[in-house]
Scaffold this motif. Sequence first.
Motif, mmCIF file in Angstrom:
data_model
loop_
_atom_site.group_PDB
_atom_site.id
_atom_site.type_symbol
_atom_site.label_atom_id
_atom_site.label_comp_id
_atom_site.label_asym_id
_atom_site.label_seq_id
_atom_site.Cartn_x
_atom_site.Cartn_y
_atom_site.Cartn_z
ATOM 1 N N VAL A 34 0.716 -0.992 -0.092
ATOM 2 C CA VAL A 34 0.042 -0.097 -0.014
ATOM 3 C C VAL A 34 0.928 1.204 0.016
ATOM 4 O O VAL A 34 1.631 1.348 0.980
ATOM 5 N N SER A 36 0.824 5.235 -0.116
ATOM 6 C CA SER A 36 0.077 6.460 -0.185
ATOM 7 C C SER A 36 0.931 7.618 -0.622
ATOM 8 O O SER A 36 2.008 7.361 -1.043
ATOM 9 N N ALA A 177 -9.928 0.653 -2.122
ATOM 10 C CA ALA A 177 -9.636 -0.116 -0.938
ATOM 11 C C ALA A 177 -10.724 -1.208 -1.146
ATOM 12 O O ALA A 177 -10.270 -2.498 -0.867
ATOM 13 N N ASP A 284 -4.737 5.810 6.956
ATOM 14 C CA ASP A 284 -4.456 4.570 7.863
ATOM 15 C C ASP A 284 -5.638 3.677 7.760
ATOM 16 O O ASP A 284 -5.391 2.645 7.665
ATOM 17 N N LEU A 287 -5.492 1.477 4.750
ATOM 18 C CA LEU A 287 -4.539 0.555 4.774
ATOM 19 C C LEU A 287 -5.178 -0.641 5.535
ATOM 20 O O LEU A 287 -5.094 -1.720 5.384
ATOM 21 N N PHE A 307 3.964 -0.861 3.718
ATOM 22 C CA PHE A 307 3.279 0.424 3.698
ATOM 23 C C PHE A 307 4.479 1.365 3.521
ATOM 24 O O PHE A 307 5.469 1.422 4.354
#
Length: 506
Positions: A34, A36, A177, A284, A287, A307
Amino acid sequence: DAVMSVKASALIFLLQVFGQSWSQNRPRPNIVMVMSDAFDGRLTFGPGSKFVQLPFVNYLRELGATFLNAYTNSPICCPSRAAMWSGQFVHLTQSWNNYKCLDANATTWMDLLEANGYVTKMMGKLDYTSGGHSVSNRVEAWTRDVPFLLRQEGRPVTKLVGNMSTVRIMGTDWENADKAAQWIHQRAASSEQPFALYLGLNLPHPYKTESLGSTAGGSTFLTSPYWLEKVSSELITVPKWLPLAALHPVDYYTTYTKNCTGSFTEEEVRRIRAFYYAMCAEADALLGQVIAALREIRLLGNTVVIFTADHGELAMEHRQFYKMSMYEGSSHVPLLIMGPGLKSGMQVNQLVSLVDLYPTVLGEEDGYFSKMQHPDWVLSEYHGCNVNASTYMLRSGRWKYIAYADGLSVPPQLFDVTRDKEELHNVVLKFPNVRAHLDKRLRSIIDYPEVSTTVHLYNEKAFIAWQHTLGNNYSKVIGSLRWHVDWQKDALANERAIDKWLSDSL
């Protein structure tokens, strides 16, 4: 090949961190990454982690490894992702700005996993191939050597939406997601093959400032009361700023183009920072959607979960928002890895960067690099908009050395990041021997004056080619880009400045 040595040595270090490499006797692990956008890596460990509740980051931290010194290889979206996907530094792929990155057919680590029997899926924000982003973004990068000073961004602002039940603010991220979680469930039910899943997020990138028109950039920090409640507002500090007159010349240019030279109240700064942290809390939770899906189908134990982010966010440190800077808020990224064989709760001080992820995810395929060591430095470079000189950062030990252009025309910076965590004291004149040593080391890794020249020539050629496509429409188009407010104050003078820049280079 020096680049392969960097990749190889990064690989063996990270596999040693895992406590054991994946043996041929156990099933190959699934890999989930993941990534960001604009997530300050310092929020993943103390004391930064106290500012905001990040339960799923904490979950990875407690069950896996947290890298305390992870950096982007370029503090902007596309070039940094190009480095991560290719495992090569920016100057090798010539990913000079958000418009020029990897070729569409470039080989990524995902391609190699697929060739080695993995089922692969990429979702969400990819942003590593050439041709994307706004016309403003590329024109501003091409013309950064033109001697004019124009605001390229909107002034940073905050916007509160919804109420305490408003959770899904960045709709596109939530949709992706959800799709990622659904895909994980489908893979578990349909195949015994290991899988590799990548999910790219937009959050916590600032939102487009709609009031500034169709060409506006992202200067709005937007969230809801639900996410603001996750922020410890009483702990938020107002960063110290140098006086405008004391800023490094490149920092002054950057601060001006980011529209941050005006006055800001302490409350404004605290509010921007609080809204940014709230946006990190929403990231978050996204995730968390992926972690929950793996846990529900009992695959978490045989999945490597990573992450990270493409770069950070200054959130008003150094009188700036956004990225495009080598200061910690912009260049320090999160890197947390959880997986089979990885010891819980590890905190790793080793310097690493996004190019290290390429060999890491391919690690179980290769035992070749068993005797190699990870280098004790990281390299980051920047050649895009909002900065008027190619920038090179070498982080080694306690030092962060930042060189510009040809190393002569723009003074370098040197920070002792252990003693000066706010990076307010440039000690390059105080430690000439350190400067000389680090500059020599930087030049052994990258011939940065030569790279700067290459970028300069690329900018001129790319701009001329773009200008020719517009013909007589050139002035109208360039005057309507993100800098239109400042441009229109004296459009003729700005056009002349561009003409002189181009004629001087011929």
